[in-house]
Design an enzyme around this catalytic site. Structure first.
Site, mmCIF file in Angstrom:
data_model
loop_
_atom_site.group_PDB
_atom_site.id
_atom_site.type_symbol
_atom_site.label_atom_id
_atom_site.label_comp_id
_atom_site.label_asym_id
_atom_site.label_seq_id
_atom_site.Cartn_x
_atom_site.Cartn_y
_atom_site.Cartn_z
ATOM 1 N N ASP A 49 44.382 73.221 41.095
ATOM 2 C CA ASP A 49 43.341 73.337 39.958
ATOM 3 C C ASP A 49 44.097 73.067 38.921
ATOM 4 O O ASP A 49 45.123 72.547 38.734
ATOM 5 C CB ASP A 49 42.733 74.901 39.849
ATOM 6 C CG ASP A 49 44.026 75.787 39.895
ATOM 7 O OD1 ASP A 49 45.223 75.326 39.400
ATOM 8 O OD2 ASP A 49 44.029 77.017 40.045
ATOM 9 N N CYS A 52 48.194 73.870 37.566
ATOM 10 C CA CYS A 52 49.267 73.571 38.926
ATOM 11 C C CYS A 52 50.331 73.010 38.080
ATOM 12 O O CYS A 52 51.594 73.484 38.747
ATOM 13 C CB CYS A 52 48.724 72.261 39.685
ATOM 14 S SG CYS A 52 48.647 70.681 38.849
ATOM 15 N N HIS A 262 49.068 66.246 38.697
ATOM 16 C CA HIS A 262 49.217 67.343 39.879
ATOM 17 C C HIS A 262 50.572 67.380 40.234
ATOM 18 O O HIS A 262 51.403 66.465 40.399
ATOM 19 C CB HIS A 262 48.251 66.766 41.122
ATOM 20 C CG HIS A 262 48.464 68.024 42.073
ATOM 21 N ND1 HIS A 262 47.677 69.428 42.104
ATOM 22 C CD2 HIS A 262 49.062 68.022 43.127
ATOM 23 C CE1 HIS A 262 48.346 70.021 43.117
ATOM 24 N NE2 HIS A 262 49.197 69.311 43.770
#
Length: 275
Positions: A49, A52, A262
């Site tokens: 999400d 991160c 990410h």
């Protein structure tokens, strides 16, 4: 609860699963993972999400914590929200995460609660001696959504506090790190209020951390964040440090990213397996 940080997996096995084929991107990623595998044996996937970067950094910091950082020990640490709100009324616009079935209290009380929780968790995990028990305590914490997301709110608030300090230092002619100029050179964050309103309030909801905010996180925690940026393999940005001129005594945490959006975490340094 689902675990926010997945169990360990062999790093090259993970890479083979994710990056098949012979496109230039896949080849570069595989080479990047091979380079990381010289140092680390395993990878843990971090829930993707918009928290991160905070999640990966905090998980790594806690899983190797052996003491409470000095800024967490200071007397007035939990008074921060009250002290800052007394000077900057606009902090009332800080957006807290919604808690189900609970009326919002005073904003300073809510944030104070998150800061107290951060100190408590950091202290209890850093006091655990055995590496296996320490890891279990971290896993347990990152399974508890209520507590986990409260800790991210605490980190975001510390980022705001740090940004205010840097902004004031610069205005008062003190030396500030280069990233601080970049942070406030953006049209969307030319001062701390805009940074809060346009950036920090959205982290976790509609956006993650931008690169310049990784520097701010590092400064807020007084940690060096070392990131393997796999898509930059074979350039001098493959391993990037935030900040790039870290303080000698700051502990280092290591993350992996394929795209600067990410972050996952490498675990088990290979030296240990040799010994």
């Amino acid at each position: 609860y689902k675990l926010s940080v997945a169990p360990e997996m062999d790093i090259m096995e993970y890479c083979r699963k994710e990056w098949r084929g012979n496109t230039p991107a896949a080849i570069r990623m595989r080479k990047g993972y091979e380079a990381v595998a010289q140092k680390f044996a395993s990878i843990r996937r971090v829930r993707g999400d918009n928290y991160c970067a905070l999640r990966a950094t905090l998980f790594q910091a806690l899983s190797q914590a052996t003491q409470l950082p000095s800024w967490l020990q200071s007397e007035d640490f939990t008074m921060l929200p009250e002290n800052l709100l007394s000077k900057y009324a606009w902090i009332k616009e800080w957006q807290l995460k919604q808690k189900l079935g609970r009326k919002m209290g005073e904003i300073s009380d809510e944030i104070k609660e998150y800061l107290v929780l951060l100190r408590k968790k950091w202290k209890s995990i850093s006091e655990i001696k055995g590496p296996i028990e320490k890891q279990e305590a971290c896993d347990k914490l990152f399974k508890n959504e209520e507590e986990e997301y409260s800790l991210y709110e605490a980190l975001k608030f510390l980022m705001l506090k740090t940004a205010i300090e840097l902004y004031n230092d610069d205005k008062n002619g003190r030396r500030v790190p280069v990233f601080s100029w970049l942070l406030f050179a953006r049209d969307t964050s030319s001062n701390p209020y805009q940074l809060m309103h346009n950036h920090l309030n959205h982290i976790g909801r509609s956006g993650g951390l931008e690169q310049v905010e990784m520097f701010l996180l590092a400064y807020a925690l007084q940690y060096t964040i070392q990131v393997y940026r796999l898509y930059k393999y074979s350039t001098d940005e493959f391993i990037t440090l935030y900040p790039n001129d870290p303080e000698e005594d700051w502990p280092v945490v290591t993350l992996i990213t394929e795209d600067d959006r990410h972050y996952n975490i490498p675990v088990r340094m290979c030296q240990e397996t040799v010994l």
